[in-house]
Design a protein around this motif. Structure first.
Motif, PDB file in Angstrom:
ATOM      1  N   ARG A   8       3.776  -0.724   8.425  1.00  0.00           N
ATOM      2  CA  ARG A   8       3.966   0.475   7.600  1.00  0.00           C
ATOM      3  C   ARG A   8       5.445   0.854   7.530  1.00  0.00           C
ATOM      4  O   ARG A   8       5.949   1.211   6.465  1.00  0.00           O
ATOM      5  N   LEU A  11       7.142  -1.483   5.188  1.00  0.00           N
ATOM      6  CA  LEU A  11       6.788  -1.181   3.800  1.00  0.00           C
ATOM      7  C   LEU A  11       7.507   0.070   3.302  1.00  0.00           C
ATOM      8  O   LEU A  11       7.972   0.112   2.158  1.00  0.00           O
ATOM      9  N   SER A  15      10.136  -0.164   0.335  1.00  0.00           N
ATOM     10  CA  SER A  15       9.861   0.650  -0.846  1.00  0.00           C
ATOM     11  C   SER A  15      11.018   1.599  -1.145  1.00  0.00           C
ATOM     12  O   SER A  15      11.410   1.766  -2.308  1.00  0.00           O
ATOM     13  N   TRP A  80       0.849  -2.412  -0.384  1.00  0.00           N
ATOM     14  CA  TRP A  80       0.394  -1.081   0.000  1.00  0.00           C
ATOM     15  C   TRP A  80      -1.117  -0.947  -0.113  1.00  0.00           C
ATOM     16  O   TRP A  80      -1.683   0.075   0.259  1.00  0.00           O
TER      17      TRP A  80
END
Length: 157
Positions: A8, A11, A15, A80
């Motif tokens: 996470r 990511l 992002s 995601w």
């Protein structure tokens, strides 16, 4: 659980970095300064002067760059947990928002429907890459299942 937190965090970082890069490329008053423009035009003149690359144009480079810039969006949406069509829709919606912002608030930029097409195409390519990678990974894992291992082991004897 630790790997989920790490995934996470990666990511989120990827992002944020990607969103910052897209913002920087698309929502600045000008895409590049005179120095960068001069270098780009010098490269294009050189390309036109050599027969194998004479077909390269500014519009072609710009379109290709717009496609490439949105490939990571399609990848990130699937990472995601989004569905394939979420990645394509995100490309269309984000690109449309960028072009609308350029049209309404950035008079030095040119809003163009071709950019929406290129960006959405890039997001679609990212989605297709992820679907193919996921499909190949799943097929690879099938050979490790006990019911398939018996077939593999007996055929090798």
């Amino acid at each position: 659980m630790q790997s989920t937190k790490r995934r996470r965090a990666l990511l989120v970082a990827a992002s944020a970095l990607y969103a910052s890069g897209v913002w920087w490329m698309t929502l600045r008053p000008t895409i590049y300064d005179e120095n960068v423009g001069g270098i780009l035009h010098a490269i294009l003149r050189a390309a036109r002067g050599w027969p194998p690359t004479a077909w390269i144009t500014f519009n072609g480079i710009e379109f290709t760059a717009n496609v490439v810039m949105f490939v990571p969006l399609g990848v990130l949406v699937l990472l995601w947990g989004g569905r394939w069509w979420h990645g394509i829709a995100a490309g269309l919606l984000i690109s449309s928002a960028i072009e609308t912002t350029q049209l309404l608030f950035l008079p030095t930029r040119v809003a163009d429907v071709r950019d929406v097409i290129a960006n959405t195409s890039g997001a679609t390519i990212g989605v297709v890459l992820m679907v193919v990678v996921g499909w190949r990974a799943a097929r690879s894992q099938d050979s490790h299942k006990p019911r398939h291992r018996k077939l593999i082991d007996t055929s090798a004897q």
